[in-house]
Design an enzyme around this catalytic site. Structure first.
Site, PDB file in Angstrom:
ATOM      1  N   LYS A 287       5.197 -15.572   7.287  1.00 17.79           N
ATOM      2  CA  LYS A 287       5.488 -15.563   5.850  1.00 17.79           C
ATOM      3  C   LYS A 287       6.792 -16.322   5.622  1.00 17.79           C
ATOM      4  CE  LYS A 287       4.897 -12.279   2.119  1.00 17.79           C
ATOM      5  NZ  LYS A 287       4.412 -10.965   1.739  1.00 17.79           N
ATOM      6  N   GLU A 376      -4.029   2.981  -2.982  1.00 16.49           N
ATOM      7  CA  GLU A 376      -3.646   3.851  -4.104  1.00 16.49           C
ATOM      8  C   GLU A 376      -4.488   5.120  -4.138  1.00 16.49           C
ATOM      9  OE1 GLU A 376      -4.063   0.553  -4.315  1.00 16.49           O
ATOM     10  OE2 GLU A 376      -2.028  -0.111  -4.792  1.00 16.49           O
ATOM     11  N   ARG A 404      -6.641   1.936 -10.022  1.00 16.38           N
ATOM     12  CA  ARG A 404      -7.495   2.094  -8.845  1.00 16.38           C
ATOM     13  C   ARG A 404      -7.800   3.555  -8.510  1.00 16.38           C
ATOM     14  NH1 ARG A 404      -7.508  -2.431  -4.806  1.00 16.38           N
ATOM     15  NH2 ARG A 404      -8.217  -4.012  -6.266  1.00 16.38           N
TER      16      ARG A 404
HETATM   17  C1  LIG Z   1      -4.078  -2.839  -5.484  1.00 19.54           C
HETATM   18  C2  LIG Z   1      -2.762  -3.524  -5.249  1.00 19.54           C
HETATM   19  N1  LIG Z   1      -1.707  -2.806  -4.791  1.00 19.54           N
HETATM   20  C3  LIG Z   1      -0.523  -3.409  -4.595  1.00 19.54           C
HETATM   21  C4  LIG Z   1      -0.362  -4.733  -4.835  1.00 19.54           C
HETATM   22  C5  LIG Z   1       1.009  -5.381  -4.688  1.00 19.54           C
HETATM   23  N2  LIG Z   1       1.020  -6.408  -3.641  1.00 19.54           N
HETATM   24  C6  LIG Z   1       0.940  -7.712  -3.923  1.00 19.54           C
HETATM   25  S1  LIG Z   1       0.974  -8.671  -2.573  1.00 19.54           S
HETATM   26  C7  LIG Z   1       1.092  -7.337  -1.575  1.00 19.54           C
HETATM   27  C8  LIG Z   1       1.186  -7.536  -0.094  1.00 19.54           C
HETATM   28  C9  LIG Z   1      -0.011  -8.198   0.418  1.00 19.54           C
HETATM   29  O1  LIG Z   1       0.138  -8.406   1.785  1.00 19.54           O
HETATM   30  P1  LIG Z   1      -0.815  -9.411   2.517  1.00 19.54           P
HETATM   31  O2  LIG Z   1      -2.203  -9.225   2.034  1.00 19.54           O
HETATM   32  O3  LIG Z   1      -0.582  -9.279   3.965  1.00 19.54           O
HETATM   33  O4  LIG Z   1      -0.346 -10.822   1.990  1.00 19.54           O
HETATM   34  P2  LIG Z   1       1.045 -11.576   2.276  1.00 19.54           P
HETATM   35  O5  LIG Z   1       1.881 -11.372   1.049  1.00 19.54           O
HETATM   36  O6  LIG Z   1       1.670 -10.982   3.495  1.00 19.54           O
HETATM   37  O7  LIG Z   1       0.662 -12.979   2.467  1.00 19.54           O
HETATM   38  C10 LIG Z   1       1.128  -6.156  -2.309  1.00 19.54           C
HETATM   39  C11 LIG Z   1       1.291  -4.814  -1.743  1.00 19.54           C
HETATM   40  C12 LIG Z   1      -1.479  -5.439  -5.316  1.00 19.54           C
HETATM   41  N3  LIG Z   1      -1.408  -6.749  -5.614  1.00 19.54           N
HETATM   42  N4  LIG Z   1      -2.651  -4.819  -5.499  1.00 19.54           N
END
Ligand SMILES: Cc1ncc(C[n+]2csc(CCOP(=O)(O)OP(=O)(O)O)c2C)c(N)n1
Length: 633
Positions: A287, A376, A404
């Site tokens: 990242k 969630e 959710r």
């Molecule tokens: C249902 C939901 N919960 C929380 C989030 C907040 N959120 C956005 S990106 C993220 C992390 C995602 O991690 P990953 O899929 O590994 O992608 P990366 O950012 O590491 O590329 C979170 C928790 C969301 N978008 N949707």
């Protein structure tokens, strides 16, 4: 030396990219990365995730025939490179701005955005739907690819999709973009499992050799298929249980491969394209790749705001300079204070410890605060379990993500009248993240649940006092929703005061018109009342604090005194606070001229908070003008 030709400027759509030689792809990646860094430093957005998938994005559009082939990004916060390569380079500087392009893939914006996103873990289900539709529509050559992060993979919905995809035996490629991070460090069993696979040296060496072996074959004839089968058999023996997770879902598992080697990635994708059935390619990325500070501090650079692109210094937001705290920090510090006094209190967050500031408690009281992953539904039922055994969980979920977990709130918490305190952060309009992220439904969907107390503080001192009140013995489910951003008081750490549940407060006395507010818009109403005074209009202002139970005594006195009333809320008008007041009025036989200010029955797009409040008409000016209109002045 002749300056390198700018390849990116020539790419107006992926077809242009496909004209290039594969050796030119690293240069495209480098230019794309620089472009993202440059724009994001002055027009903030999600940063680290998009940098991490630059090579994957280029390789995907190089190999697949987009937009005919469908590319589905999970969450979509990593899709900036995709937007830039698919005809939006020249308007990318409007990313997330009012009337500009969305920060997430959006079907109405581009034919390359195969599926609208913002919330996580949807990509596999959506891709499976498209893959089945391709079969039913007799489109055997249409390829479907889902890209999902290791964080999003912790969401239950992703597994529901995997589970179904295996039995449908659909022609689907899932790319697991594993950067070992969610927003904060990723958590849980899946995370550990992926780490184990990635670190297994025997396994990695073996995989690489197999791919290189495949590369020597021309395409995927029967020989190659036999090799894949043999390989799979060998994997199973070598890895024992390790690769069985995805294979148990009837996916063919490939990887892990280096997600920053664009030439190799393109080759792997080309090879996989012709293998039928459900497949999962596991790639390893970093990242923030290519911007040192973002590689080092990945959580801070998930969505850093404006920063200096030469030093990586992040600029503070204005309210922080004025020293008013963010609401999230008031939550984060207050829960620690309360938990020090009450040993039943625990904290729960689904993957947002830094975003909601529960990280403060996780650090100070490690055994009593839990990041449960992007989950969630689980966060709510886990809290219900804790409450069933006498704990008092503060379950902090962003309002938008709470959508959710509605059934869990109803079925697992409210029916059993369990004492779970729901802290809904980012309640109301959230600004630049747009329609997928506005937390505008919670007041309406919480107020119709029996046993639930529904409250919204107008300021950060009230938030503290509501949190104090909510944890007191004898309560059932209790929801406190508060907005994104900063409060108003530099000096907010006052001694706790119990608030009487279901009681509002008078902010200003008046005679001509009553303004009833819930939550943050109370601040706008306060200013509007002052402005109305200058016009010799005497407006009364009541901060209701609770939408359930409603302060009926207060409402009786309002409807006895005033025949012109405005309600203001930072949420949908339909079914929300204004509706509750109207129900009260009708049920009690009052009649008054009522005006509802809030979010209309339409999805509000992105923009700054001020722009969106203005658009919806409940900022200070909107309240002021509505009062004038109602009084016909
Ligand atoms: C249902 C939901 N919960 C929380 C989030 C907040 N959120 C956005 S990106 C993220 C992390 C995602 O991690 P990953 O899929 O590994 O992608 P990366 O950012 O590491 O590329 C979170 C928790 C969301 N978008 N949707």
């Amino acid at each position: 030396m002749e300056e390198a030709k700018k390849l990116l400027n020539e790419i107006n759509e992926p077809a242009d990219l496909r004209e290039l030689a594969v050796e030119e792809l690293p240069q495209v990646c480098s230019e794309l990365r620089d472009f993202i860094i440059d724009v994001l430093s002055s027009n903030p957005g999600h940063f680290g995730a998009s940098l991490g998938v630059v090579e994957l994005t280029v390789a995907l559009h190089y190999v697949y025939n987009t937009p005919y082939d469908q590319l589905i990004w999970d969450v979509g916060h990593q899709a900036y490179g995709h937007k830039i390569l698919t005809g939006r380079r020249d308007i990318f500087e409007t990313n997330r701005k009012y009337k500009g392009i969305s920060g997430f893939p959006k079907r109405s914006e581009s034919e390359y955005d195969a599926f609208g996103v913002g919330h996580s873990s949807t990509s596999i289900s959506a891709a499976l739907g498209m893959s089945v539709a391709a079969k039913l529509n007799n489109e055997p050559n249409r390829k479907i690819v889902a890209v999902i992060g290791d964080g999003a993979m912790t969401g239950g919905l992703a597994f529901e999709g995997l589970n179904n995809a295996g039995v449908e035996n659909s022609d689907l490629l899932v790319i697991l973009n594993d950067n070992n991070m969610s927003i904060d460090p990723n958590v849980g069993g899946i995370h550990q499992y992926l780490l184990n696979i990635s670190k297994s040296q025997t396994y990695n060496r073996f995989k690489r050799e197999v791919w290189e072996g495949l590369g020597r074959l021309n395409g995927f004839g029967p020989r190659a298929r036999r090799l894949v089968q043999k390989t799979e058999h060998a994997f199973k023996n070598i890895l024992l249980k390790q690769s069985n997770l995805f294979e148990a879902f009837n996916f063919r598992y490939f990887g892990p491969v280096d997600g920053h080697d664009v030439v190799y990635l393109a080759k792997v994708l080309r090879d996989l394209k012709d293998i039928p059935g459900p497949k999962l390619l596991h790639i390893l990325t970093q990242k923030g790749k290519g911007f040192k500070q973002a590689e080092i501090n990945q959580t801070r650079f998930h969505a850093p705001g404006r920063f200096d692109k030469s030093t990586g210094e992040i600029y503070s937001c204005e309210c922080e300079i004025e020293k008013a705290p963010k609401f999230q920090n008031v939550f984060g510090e207050t829960i620690v204070e309360l938990a020090e006094q009450n040993d039943k209190i625990v904290g729960v967050t689904p993957a947002m410890p830094t975003g909601c500031s529960l990280n403060i408690m996780m650090e100070k009281m490690p055994g009593r605060a839990f990041d449960v992953g992007i989950a969630e539904q689980h966060a709510v039922t886990f809290s219900a379990g804790l409450a069933a055994r006498g704990m008092i969980p503060f379950c902090n979920i962003y309002s938008t993500f709470m959508q959710r977990a509605y059934d869990q709130v109803v079925h697992d918490v409210a029916i059993q009248n369990l004492h779970v305190v729901f802290c809904l952060d980012r309640g109301g309009l959230v600004g630049e993240d747009g329609a997928t992220h506005h937390g505008v439904f919670d007041l309406a969907f919480m107020r119709n649940i029996p046993n639930m107390v529904v409250s919204a503080p107008m300021d950060e001192i009230d938030l503290r006092n509501l949190m104090y009140t909510a944890q007191l013995e004898g309560n059932g489910p209790f929801s406190i929703r508060y907005p994104r951003g900063c409060g108003i008081y530099a000096n907010w750490k006052k001694p706790f005061q119990k608030i009487e549940i279901g009681k509002g407060r008078i902010i200003a006395e008046g005679n001509d018109i009553a303004i009833l507010t819930i939550g943050k818009p109370g601040i706008f109403a306060k200013r509007a009342v002052k402005k109305l005074q200058k016009e010799n209009i005497s407006a009364a202002h009541y901060d209701m604090r609770f939408i359930k139970p409603l302060d009926e005594d207060l409402l009786h006195s309002v409807f006895k005194k005033f025949n012109t009333v405005i309600t203001v809320e930072d949420g949908v008008i339909k079914g929300g606070f204004g509706s509750a007041v109207a129900e009260f009025m009708v049920e009690n036989g009052y009649s008054a001229k009522l005006k509802f200010l809030g979010v209309p029955d339409a999805f509000v797009e992105q923009g700054s908070l001020d722009e969106l409040y203005r658009e919806c008409g409940f900022d200070m000016v909107g309240i002021y003008k509505s009062a004038l209109e109602m009084l016909e002045k």
